[in-house]
Design a protein around this motif. Structure first.
Motif, PDB file in Angstrom:
ATOM      1  N   ASP A 103       7.958  -3.984   4.817  1.00 14.32           N
ATOM      2  CA  ASP A 103       6.839  -4.143   3.159  1.00 14.32           C
ATOM      3  C   ASP A 103       7.973  -2.846   2.308  1.00 14.32           C
ATOM      4  OD1 ASP A 103       6.015  -4.522   0.836  1.00 14.32           O
ATOM      5  OD2 ASP A 103       3.809  -4.160   1.891  1.00 14.32           O
TER       6      ASP A 103
ATOM      7  N   ASP B 286       4.208  -5.249   8.706  1.00 10.62           N
ATOM      8  CA  ASP B 286       3.250  -3.677   7.332  1.00 10.62           C
ATOM      9  C   ASP B 286       4.652  -3.298   7.509  1.00 10.62           C
ATOM     10  OD1 ASP B 286       1.199  -5.908   7.774  1.00 10.62           O
ATOM     11  OD2 ASP B 286      -0.081  -3.571   8.632  1.00 10.62           O
TER      12      ASP B 286
ATOM     13  N   SER C 141       7.087  -1.966  -0.282  1.00 11.57           N
ATOM     14  CA  SER C 141       6.870  -1.474  -1.747  1.00 11.57           C
ATOM     15  C   SER C 141       6.211  -0.570  -0.716  1.00 11.57           C
ATOM     16  CB  SER C 141       6.107  -2.122  -2.326  1.00 11.57           C
ATOM     17  OG  SER C 141       4.235  -2.708  -1.093  1.00 11.57           O
TER      18      SER C 141
END
Length: 197
Positions: free
Chosen positions: A57, A54, A59
């Motif tokens: 990522d 995670d 974004s």
């Protein structure tokens, strides 16, 4: 009459000596708990990789990165804690078996086994386990310190006091050799003399 009393005494002493085998319950229980602790630590270690995934990522925002990073560090600390608790339980099981039941012959022939089983009495065992428990408590303190929000200067002062107390506990429980300053030189020279001859 005297012979009968003597036989009764011998039977009682054999039964009393055999009662030490009840410590096998503590040994088996400690080993099973150590396996359970290792299992929990491995599951936590696997969960860290999900956090790492995670974290990659692009974004995510800065706050999300910070939260994931704190979660990852906290989980890593929890993994170390789980493995240390497992180590304490195994050390306890080895020492109790060695002290009460029988010497562990394969461990005596191993270099690492000799250092693990360097427990000569219950006091030695208590001292070793107490030191490891202090280390676990330090890790627990670190884990809690990572989770606390620090909003005021007083919070940081409390953190600093906590770190001071933890450092003092580690210092006070650290093993120290009480040797005279020159005695170490003499023993080193004796060791060299023995090796050369």
């Amino acid at each position: 009459m005297n012979r009968r009393t003597n036989l009764l005494e011998q039977a009682f002493e054999r039964a009393l000596w055999a009662s030490r085998l009840v410590m096998l319950i503590a040994v088996v229980g400690s080993v099973l708990l150590a396996f359970g602790s290792f299992y929990l630590a491995i599951i936590d270690a696997i969960s860290v990789f999900a956090i790492f995934k995670d974290y990659a990522d692009p974004s995510l925002g800065v706050q999300d990165y910070t939260k994931l990073r704190n979660d990852a560090v906290t989980t890593i600390v929890r993994v170390i804690d789980g493995f240390l608790i497992g180590a304490i339980l195994l050390l306890f099981a080895f020492a109790v078996y060695d002290l009460f039941v029988s010497k562990i012959n394969p461990a005596r022939r191993s270099e690492s086994g000799q250092s693990l089983l360097a427990v000569g009495s219950l006091d030695d065992l208590k001292e070793k386990v107490a030191r490891l428990v202090i280390v676990v408590l330090v890790i627990e303190f670190f884990q809690l310190a990572l989770k606390l929000p620090y909003e005021q200067a007083q919070d940081l002062l409390y953190l600093a006091a906590g770190i001071l107390f933890v450092s003092g506990a580690v210092y006070l429980t650290a093993p120290r050799r009480l040797e005279a300053p020159g005695s170490n030189e003499g023993s080193n020279q004796q060791d060299e003399t023995q090796r050369n001859s």
